[in-house]
Enzyme design. Structure first.
Site, mmCIF file in Angstrom:
data_model
loop_
_atom_site.group_PDB
_atom_site.id
_atom_site.type_symbol
_atom_site.label_atom_id
_atom_site.label_comp_id
_atom_site.label_asym_id
_atom_site.label_seq_id
_atom_site.Cartn_x
_atom_site.Cartn_y
_atom_site.Cartn_z
ATOM 1 N N ASP A 1 0.949 -1.037 0.013
ATOM 2 C CA ASP A 1 -0.169 0.041 -0.139
ATOM 3 C C ASP A 1 0.720 1.236 -0.250
ATOM 4 O O ASP A 1 1.273 1.431 1.196
ATOM 5 C CB ASP A 1 -0.816 -0.049 1.052
ATOM 6 C CG ASP A 1 -1.799 1.381 1.353
ATOM 7 O OD1 ASP A 1 -1.909 1.880 0.529
ATOM 8 O OD2 ASP A 1 -2.376 1.402 1.808
ATOM 9 N N PHE A 2 1.468 1.315 -1.462
ATOM 10 C CA PHE A 2 1.834 3.181 -1.394
ATOM 11 C C PHE A 2 1.438 3.879 -2.124
ATOM 12 O O PHE A 2 0.448 3.772 -3.141
ATOM 13 C CB PHE A 2 3.083 2.691 -2.201
ATOM 14 C CG PHE A 2 4.072 3.914 -2.727
ATOM 15 C CD1 PHE A 2 4.763 4.578 -1.434
ATOM 16 C CD2 PHE A 2 3.579 4.285 -3.536
ATOM 17 C CE1 PHE A 2 5.883 5.632 -1.570
ATOM 18 C CE2 PHE A 2 4.936 5.449 -3.793
ATOM 19 C CZ PHE A 2 5.274 6.147 -2.868
ATOM 20 N N GLU A 3 1.030 4.963 -1.238
ATOM 21 C CA GLU A 3 -0.204 6.145 -2.163
ATOM 22 C C GLU A 3 0.467 7.783 -2.068
ATOM 23 O O GLU A 3 -0.167 7.873 -1.979
ATOM 24 C CB GLU A 3 -0.839 5.722 -0.880
ATOM 25 C CG GLU A 3 -1.579 4.741 -1.005
ATOM 26 C CD GLU A 3 -3.203 4.876 -0.230
ATOM 27 O OE1 GLU A 3 -4.522 5.538 -0.916
ATOM 28 O OE2 GLU A 3 -3.872 3.816 0.662
ATOM 29 N N ARG A 4 1.902 7.635 -1.995
ATOM 30 C CA ARG A 4 2.268 8.964 -1.690
ATOM 31 C C ARG A 4 2.570 9.794 -3.138
ATOM 32 O O ARG A 4 2.697 10.810 -3.409
ATOM 33 C CB ARG A 4 4.350 8.706 -1.866
ATOM 34 C CG ARG A 4 4.156 8.068 -0.799
ATOM 35 C CD ARG A 4 3.772 9.199 1.033
ATOM 36 N NE ARG A 4 3.965 8.599 2.628
ATOM 37 C CZ ARG A 4 3.503 9.432 3.369
ATOM 38 N NH1 ARG A 4 3.232 10.637 3.615
ATOM 39 N NH2 ARG A 4 3.672 8.984 4.550
#
EC number: 3.2.1.35
Length: 331
Positions: A107-110
């Protein structure tokens, strides 16, 4: 190509371990045909989500509108070795079992690897990338600068996301890996209040086979908002599942499509979805070719006794019965 017929599975990805302190163990989850990690662990044998793992380059917002650079701030300035080392450390610490054979969710949302798609709170990465090129080439015009910034950003964004995925797959070979939220669709957004995905985004998804070819599972997010009409909520789910299934069908290995689904409204997190909304969103996932559902929950949904009790009650009366009906009907 026809998608392989798979068993339709529903997973529990809710940190209900936080309720154990109140002697609420949520053992009923499995009575409803919902797959749950043994001991109700949050990162466990069936599913494990890793929030912002490693050291992805990013600009982290500070209080006063300023931000600090993490690992170079943007992918084209980042150090991949530092990131991958930290990524494995995180993985080994959170879920050391190398024989993990469940679903591994990154979960990478940057930021997003498509330059254009970095709007809202991701926009600083776009602006920062443009500034870097402008400082290097002060005589270039705006268009040249943006084109170059986009090229550099996308090249290294891909590099970071791809290498991370490859390493996850290499060290946890039996797991099914994917990035949370992809493929994006951007339907039912203020500028696109229709079930269909944004056409540009669909073309961009087609260019992201480098990502989807490496994933064993696609994990679109179908969280619905209360501000939408009941029909729009169904449309949101329909468009996102359809797009993920379309992408999967275009790949040789047809990765599974498991939709991330939340039991509260995204803009009204104290309100559980109505029984009708649960039924209809679940049905929509099935009708459009999805292979399963991941029920997600936030730690702030279960950080008190009363919240734990409310969720348990909702599970027993609304969510559970619908889940078992859906899995039995489909399978």
């Amino acid at each position: 190509s026809e998608r392989p017929k798979r068993v339709f599975n529903i997973y529990w990805n809710v940190p209900t371990f936080m309720c154990h302190q109140y002697d609420l163990y949520f053992d009923e989850v499995t009575n409803f045909n919902i797959k749950r990690n043994s001991k109700d662990d949050f990162q466990g044998d069936k599913i494990a989500i890793f929030y912002d793992p490693g050291e992805f380059p990013a600009l982290l917002s500070l209080k006063d509108g300023k931000y600090k650079k993490r690992n170079g701030g943007v992918p084209q300035e980042g150090n991949i070795t530092i990131h991958l080392q930290k990524f494995i450390e995180n993985l080994d610490k959170i879920y050391p079992n190398r024989n993990f054979s469940g679903i591994g969710v990154i979960d990478f949302e940057r930021w997003r690897p498509i330059f254009r798609q970095n709007w809202g709170n991701m926009k600083i990465h776009k602006n920062f990338s443009i500034d870097l090129v402008r400082n290097e080439h002060p005589t270039w015009n705006k268009k040249m600068i943006e084109l170059e910034a986009s090229k550099r950003f996308e090249k290294y964004a891909r590099f970071f996301m791809e290498e991370t995925l490859k390493l996850a797959k290499k060290t946890r070979k039996q797991a099914d890996w994917g990035y949370y939220g992809y493929p994006y669709c951007f339907n039912m957004s203020p500028n696109n209040l229709v079930p269909e995905c944004d056409v540009t985004a669909m073309h961009e998804n087609d260019k992201m086979s480098w990502l989807f070819n490496n994933q064993n599972v696609l994990l679109p997010s179908v969280y619905v908002r209360q501000e939408l009409t009941p029909d729009q909520r169904i449309g949101l789910v329909q468009g996102r599942v359809k797009e993920a299934v379309r992408i999967s069908n275009n790949l040789k290995h047809s990765p599974k499509v498991l939709s991330y689904w939340w039991y509260v409204y995204q803009d009204e997190t104290n309100t559980f979805l109505t029984e009708t909304d649960v039924k209809k969103t679940f049905q929509e996932i099935v009708i459009n070719g999805g292979d399963g559902i991941i029920i997600w929950g936030s730690s702030s949904d279960v950080n008190s006794l009363s919240k734990c009790k409310r969720l348990q009650d909702y599970l027993l009366t609304v969510l559970g019965p619908i889940a078992i009906n859906v899995t039995e009907a489909v399978n």
